[in-house]
Enzyme design. Sequence first.
Site, short mmCIF file in Angstrom:
data_model
loop_
_atom_site.label_atom_id
_atom_site.label_comp_id
_atom_site.label_asym_id
_atom_site.label_seq_id
_atom_site.Cartn_x
_atom_site.Cartn_y
_atom_site.Cartn_z
N LYS A 175 59.49 49.72 28.45
CA LYS A 175 58.49 49.79 29.53
C LYS A 175 57.45 50.80 29.06
O LYS A 175 57.63 52.01 29.18
CB LYS A 175 59.17 50.29 30.82
CG LYS A 175 58.52 49.84 32.11
CD LYS A 175 57.08 50.24 32.30
CE LYS A 175 56.89 51.64 32.85
NZ LYS A 175 55.45 52.01 32.91
N GLU A 250 63.27 63.21 27.21
CA GLU A 250 62.26 64.04 26.52
C GLU A 250 61.19 64.36 27.56
O GLU A 250 60.41 63.48 27.92
CB GLU A 250 61.63 63.24 25.37
CG GLU A 250 62.55 62.94 24.23
CD GLU A 250 62.87 64.17 23.40
OE1 GLU A 250 62.09 65.13 23.42
OE2 GLU A 250 63.91 64.15 22.74
N CYS A 284 53.17 67.21 24.77
CA CYS A 284 54.30 67.88 25.42
C CYS A 284 54.60 69.23 24.79
O CYS A 284 55.05 70.15 25.46
CB CYS A 284 55.53 66.98 25.35
SG CYS A 284 55.86 66.40 23.68
N GLU A 384 52.73 73.11 33.46
CA GLU A 384 52.19 72.23 32.40
C GLU A 384 50.85 71.66 32.88
O GLU A 384 50.80 70.91 33.85
CB GLU A 384 53.18 71.10 32.11
CG GLU A 384 52.78 70.28 30.91
CD GLU A 384 53.74 69.13 30.63
OE1 GLU A 384 54.13 68.43 31.58
OE2 GLU A 384 54.08 68.93 29.46
P1 NAD Z 1 55.32 60.10 33.68
O1 NAD Z 1 56.64 60.76 33.87
O2 NAD Z 1 54.42 60.01 34.84
O3 NAD Z 1 55.51 58.61 33.15
C1 NAD Z 1 56.27 58.33 31.99
C2 NAD Z 1 56.74 56.89 32.07
O4 NAD Z 1 57.65 56.77 33.16
C3 NAD Z 1 55.62 55.88 32.33
O5 NAD Z 1 55.86 54.70 31.59
C4 NAD Z 1 55.77 55.61 33.82
O6 NAD Z 1 55.27 54.35 34.20
C5 NAD Z 1 57.26 55.68 34.00
N1 NAD Z 1 57.73 55.98 35.37
C6 NAD Z 1 57.04 56.55 36.38
N2 NAD Z 1 57.81 56.62 37.50
C7 NAD Z 1 59.01 56.10 37.18
C8 NAD Z 1 60.24 55.91 37.89
N3 NAD Z 1 60.37 56.27 39.16
N4 NAD Z 1 61.28 55.35 37.24
C9 NAD Z 1 61.18 55.00 35.93
N5 NAD Z 1 60.03 55.15 35.22
C10 NAD Z 1 58.97 55.70 35.82
O7 NAD Z 1 54.63 60.85 32.45
P2 NAD Z 1 53.20 60.60 31.84
O8 NAD Z 1 52.19 61.14 32.79
O9 NAD Z 1 53.09 59.20 31.37
O10 NAD Z 1 53.28 61.54 30.53
C11 NAD Z 1 53.06 62.90 30.55
C12 NAD Z 1 54.36 63.67 30.59
O11 NAD Z 1 55.20 63.27 29.51
C13 NAD Z 1 54.17 65.15 30.39
O12 NAD Z 1 54.98 65.86 31.29
C14 NAD Z 1 54.63 65.39 28.96
O13 NAD Z 1 55.06 66.70 28.69
C15 NAD Z 1 55.73 64.40 28.83
N6 NAD Z 1 55.99 64.09 27.42
C16 NAD Z 1 57.12 64.57 26.84
C17 NAD Z 1 57.35 64.34 25.48
C18 NAD Z 1 58.59 64.84 24.80
O14 NAD Z 1 58.86 64.40 23.70
N7 NAD Z 1 59.33 65.75 25.39
C19 NAD Z 1 56.44 63.59 24.74
C20 NAD Z 1 55.31 63.10 25.38
C21 NAD Z 1 55.09 63.36 26.73
#
Ligand code: NAD
Length: 491
Positions: A175, A250, A284, A384
């Site tokens: 997804k 992650e 991140c 963040e």
């Molecule tokens: P997000 O958590 O909003 O979304 C991530 C993914 O989860 C998207 O595909 C989204 O559609 C999906 N999602 C949203 N709600 C969901 C639910 N209820 N159930 C299942 N899936 C759901 O994050 P974002 O805004 O896309 O990305 C930014 C965040 O990601 C930041 O907090 C960043 O630090 C983190 N990040 C972490 C790493 C790492 O390796 N630790 C790497 C990149 C980004």
Amino acid sequence: MRHYNNWINGQELAPINATFIERISPADGTALAKFPSSTQGDLEIAVEAANKLHLSGAWANLAASERAKLLVKFAELIEQNCEFLAKIEAEEVGKPITYARGEVMWSAELVKFAAALAWQIPGEAHTHLGENKLGLVTREPRGVVGMIVPWNFPMVCLFQKLPYAIAAGCPVVIKPSEYTSGTALEVAKLAKQAGLPDGLINIVCGKGSVIGDGLTRHPDVKMISFTGSTAVGKTIARTAADDMTRVALELGGKAANVVFADADLEAALDGVLFGVMLNQGEECVAGTRLLIEKSIADDFVAKLVERAKKVVIAHPLKDESQIGPLIYEQHYKKVLEYIEIGKQEATLVLDGSHPEGEDLAQGYYVGPTIFTDVKPEHRIFKEEIFGPVLAVTTFETQEEAVQLANDVEYGLGNGLWTKDIDKALQVSKQLQSGTVFVNTYLEGAAQMPFGGYKQSGYGRENGVDALLEYLEVKSTFIKLGQRTPVLPNTL
Ligand code: NAD
């Protein structure tokens, strides 16, 4: 405009409800792509295809060396299509094209590394358990893995998972983020071209609350590997607990760069700036806190501001661009809000909130922004922001530096700068994060695991650990030779 369908069982499949999400360029507002806004029915077809492949054993039981050969072919195709994929990544994310190229090539590198790991999936034989006794520890593919990825590094976040699961023998249902699904859908076609079987890589686009949640609840999905925010990660972990579905998370970060007075300050200036500006700070492990020894703070910050002013903010498809626009309007407004909060809390020494330049007004651009006099209780120190905003705090002792670095709920990465190797090792050991960069920032190697401490999640990507995430461990205890009944012997 690119018009995409889902990718299921080796072919494009239109969403059942024929509904799509439009992706608008964050740089200039033009329409870039349409991705399916899928529903549960689409997900069912994808999970069924993946599970069918798993149950057939056609992938799980294939010699891992054969799996590896196909992965290498896959990596080569990604490399050959670098420019094509990088352009999509740059457009959809808004990241500078040069970094997008690097992201694609790094993804291919991870595929090659995972292929090499497939050749030596570990097992153990225990031959000293007593006469006529043999113990085998074997590792089996877990089954269908659901992968949920964010928008900031759509390829790298996916490729820190995908090739390892494939190498381990697991089919996947992905997804992607609803903002940046393009490259995932394109690489799925390349996987087919490489000879990877239908049903191995399935992609269902759509909203997190629908497809992400549906994937997490699906009884045939045995593991969820998630990259995204800590808040969504927690929701996923709670949902997955109902079925005891394994979860790897992650999550977010709030990394610090700790600069000691005895560091190579020229290198530290570059590392600190790169750490906060890479990917517009939508990273991140972005080094969004600078902890600097008080004796050198004023001079260092003055030089940092001068250097930051020279960063090229431009349309992501321009080769000279070093900072592109933020991902979408709501996030852009959130980053600007944090800059306003910072102004109340601390001292603004570089304001990037309204950068000037050709065509910048059409996009969600924010340049490097630096605050000094930041205290641990400030929101810009703790939260963040996910933009190129740096919070500077001074320290006087090594103990104070460590205490400040660890004084956040996250623990993904930190950097430290010193020429004293003893100090580097002491501090590195004390930092509560999954990664520590010493005298560099944001470098890595496929062999080295990546993941978080504390609220930055659990599980590891890359390294051998990444492969092991997708393998279930089985102990087989064997009694050899004798045919005596088991019961009397055990009494
Ligand atoms: P997000 O958590 O909003 O979304 C991530 C993914 O989860 C998207 O595909 C989204 O559609 C999906 N999602 C949203 N709600 C969901 C639910 N209820 N159930 C299942 N899936 C759901 O994050 P974002 O805004 O896309 O990305 C930014 C965040 O990601 C930041 O907090 C960043 O630090 C983190 N990040 C972490 C790493 C790492 O390796 N630790 C790497 C990149 C980004």
